[in-house]
Scaffold this motif. Structure first.
Motif, PDB file in Angstrom:
ATOM      1  N   ALA A  36       0.839  -1.206   0.000  1.00 24.39           N
ATOM      2  CA  ALA A  36       0.000   0.000   0.000  1.00 24.39           C
ATOM      3  C   ALA A  36       0.871   1.251   0.000  1.00 24.39           C
ATOM      4  N   ALA A  37       1.961   1.229   0.758  1.00 24.22           N
ATOM      5  CA  ALA A  37       2.862   2.386   0.812  1.00 24.22           C
ATOM      6  C   ALA A  37       3.565   2.596  -0.525  1.00 24.22           C
ATOM      7  N   THR A  38       4.084   1.519  -1.114  1.00 23.82           N
ATOM      8  CA  THR A  38       4.792   1.674  -2.381  1.00 23.82           C
ATOM      9  C   THR A  38       3.831   2.068  -3.504  1.00 23.82           C
ATOM     10  N   ALA A  39       2.568   1.658  -3.408  1.00 23.96           N
ATOM     11  CA  ALA A  39       1.576   2.051  -4.417  1.00 23.96           C
ATOM     12  C   ALA A  39       1.406   3.570  -4.441  1.00 23.96           C
ATOM     13  N   ILE A  40       1.492   4.205  -3.289  1.00 27.03           N
ATOM     14  CA  ILE A  40       1.405   5.662  -3.216  1.00 27.03           C
ATOM     15  C   ILE A  40       2.566   6.288  -3.986  1.00 27.03           C
ATOM     16  N   LEU A  41       3.765   5.732  -3.805  1.00 28.74           N
ATOM     17  CA  LEU A  41       4.939   6.285  -4.474  1.00 28.74           C
ATOM     18  C   LEU A  41       4.897   6.032  -5.979  1.00 28.74           C
ATOM     19  N   VAL A  42       4.357   4.899  -6.389  1.00 25.42           N
ATOM     20  CA  VAL A  42       4.178   4.628  -7.820  1.00 25.42           C
ATOM     21  C   VAL A  42       3.196   5.645  -8.406  1.00 25.42           C
ATOM     22  N   GLU A  43       2.107   5.864  -7.696  1.00 27.24           N
ATOM     23  CA  GLU A  43       1.087   6.823  -8.154  1.00 27.24           C
ATOM     24  C   GLU A  43       1.666   8.225  -8.294  1.00 27.24           C
ATOM     25  N   ARG A  44       2.590   8.578  -7.430  1.00 28.66           N
ATOM     26  CA  ARG A  44       3.208   9.914  -7.467  1.00 28.66           C
ATOM     27  C   ARG A  44       4.375   9.994  -8.443  1.00 28.66           C
ATOM     28  N   GLY A  45       4.696   8.877  -9.079  1.00 28.21           N
ATOM     29  CA  GLY A  45       5.779   8.870 -10.058  1.00 28.21           C
ATOM     30  C   GLY A  45       7.167   8.799  -9.456  1.00 28.21           C
ATOM     31  N   LEU A  46       7.270   8.370  -8.198  1.00 32.53           N
ATOM     32  CA  LEU A  46       8.574   8.269  -7.540  1.00 32.53           C
ATOM     33  C   LEU A  46       9.198   6.888  -7.669  1.00 32.53           C
ATOM     34  N   LEU A  47       8.362   5.866  -7.844  1.00 32.13           N
ATOM     35  CA  LEU A  47       8.834   4.493  -8.009  1.00 32.13           C
ATOM     36  C   LEU A  47       8.210   3.894  -9.252  1.00 32.13           C
ATOM     37  N   VAL A  48       8.912   2.931  -9.820  1.00 28.95           N
ATOM     38  CA  VAL A  48       8.377   2.150 -10.932  1.00 28.95           C
ATOM     39  C   VAL A  48       8.698   0.687 -10.637  1.00 28.95           C
ATOM     40  N   GLY A  49       7.724  -0.166 -10.905  1.00 27.62           N
ATOM     41  CA  GLY A  49       7.923  -1.589 -10.664  1.00 27.62           C
ATOM     42  C   GLY A  49       8.476  -2.278 -11.894  1.00 27.62           C
ATOM     43  N   ALA A  50       9.363  -3.238 -11.668  1.00 30.22           N
ATOM     44  CA  ALA A  50       9.905  -4.078 -12.732  1.00 30.22           C
ATOM     45  C   ALA A  50       9.614  -5.515 -12.330  1.00 30.22           C
ATOM     46  N   PRO A  51       8.640  -6.153 -12.975  1.00 34.41           N
ATOM     47  CA  PRO A  51       8.245  -7.503 -12.579  1.00 34.41           C
ATOM     48  C   PRO A  51       9.442  -8.455 -12.449  1.00 34.41           C
ATOM     49  N   GLY A  52       9.504  -9.086 -11.297  1.00 32.55           N
ATOM     50  CA  GLY A  52      10.581 -10.021 -11.019  1.00 32.55           C
ATOM     51  C   GLY A  52      11.883  -9.378 -10.602  1.00 32.55           C
ATOM     52  N   ARG A  53      11.937  -8.034 -10.623  1.00 35.38           N
ATOM     53  CA  ARG A  53      13.179  -7.333 -10.278  1.00 35.38           C
ATOM     54  C   ARG A  53      13.028  -6.391  -9.101  1.00 35.38           C
ATOM     55  N   GLY A  54      11.826  -5.910  -8.839  1.00 36.35           N
ATOM     56  CA  GLY A  54      11.607  -5.029  -7.699  1.00 36.35           C
ATOM     57  C   GLY A  54      11.078  -3.668  -8.075  1.00 36.35           C
ATOM     58  N   MET A  55      11.203  -2.760  -7.125  1.00 37.52           N
ATOM     59  CA  MET A  55      10.739  -1.377  -7.296  1.00 37.52           C
ATOM     60  C   MET A  55      11.975  -0.479  -7.388  1.00 37.52           C
ATOM     61  N   PHE A  56      11.973   0.384  -8.394  1.00 30.33           N
ATOM     62  CA  PHE A  56      13.112   1.258  -8.645  1.00 30.33           C
ATOM     63  C   PHE A  56      12.723   2.718  -8.493  1.00 30.33           C
ATOM     64  N   VAL A  57      13.668   3.507  -7.989  1.00 25.10           N
ATOM     65  CA  VAL A  57      13.463   4.946  -7.839  1.00 25.10           C
ATOM     66  C   VAL A  57      13.535   5.583  -9.226  1.00 25.10           C
ATOM     67  N   VAL A  58      12.544   6.392  -9.541  1.00 23.49           N
ATOM     68  CA  VAL A  58      12.486   7.082 -10.829  1.00 23.49           C
ATOM     69  C   VAL A  58      13.412   8.293 -10.792  1.00 23.49           C
ATOM     70  N   ASP A  59      14.163   8.462 -11.874  1.00 28.45           N
ATOM     71  CA  ASP A  59      15.025   9.635 -12.007  1.00 28.45           C
ATOM     72  C   ASP A  59      14.135  10.804 -12.437  1.00 28.45           C
ATOM     73  N   GLN A  60      13.905  11.716 -11.536  1.00 24.99           N
ATOM     74  CA  GLN A  60      13.005  12.842 -11.803  1.00 24.99           C
ATOM     75  C   GLN A  60      13.582  13.812 -12.833  1.00 24.99           C
ATOM     76  N   ASP A  61      14.908  13.759 -13.062  1.00 20.24           N
ATOM     77  CA  ASP A  61      15.546  14.656 -14.012  1.00 20.24           C
ATOM     78  C   ASP A  61      15.597  14.075 -15.425  1.00 20.24           C
ATOM     79  N   ALA A  62      15.271  12.798 -15.569  1.00 16.93           N
ATOM     80  CA  ALA A  62      15.315  12.147 -16.873  1.00 16.93           C
ATOM     81  C   ALA A  62      14.111  12.581 -17.716  1.00 16.93           C
ATOM     82  N   PRO A  63      14.298  12.650 -19.033  1.00 20.43           N
ATOM     83  CA  PRO A  63      13.141  12.988 -19.878  1.00 20.43           C
ATOM     84  C   PRO A  63      12.109  11.876 -19.814  1.00 20.43           C
TER      85      PRO A  63
END
Length: 81
Positions: A51-78
């Protein structure tokens, strides 16, 4: 960790994860600890962590990679197209 106040635990955890991202503890492009590791660290359930990580995904701070985990999104990347 002691959970304080009336705020649900998953929201408190989301706030803590955001703090760790903003402070550089969790860096862009790198994974955050696994759900199991966060459960162990904070003595909480998988459902609470998800539930906590879903909030961060919704806010664009994390992205899930199936079978690999949750990764921090680079906010400076295009944005990806």
């Amino acid at each position: 960790m002691e959970w304080l106040g009336p705020e649900p635990i998953y929201r408190q955890l989301a706030a803590l994860l955001i703090e760790r991202i903003e402070s550089g503890t969790y860096r862009p492009g790198y994974p955050i600890p696994s759900t199991a590791a966060l459960c162990d660290e904070f003595d909480i359930s998988h459902k609470t962590v998800r539930a906590a990580t879903a909030i961060l995904v919704e806010r664009g701070l994390l992205v899930g990679a199936p079978g690999r985990g949750m990764f921090v999104v680079d906010q400076d990347a295009p944005p990806a197209e």
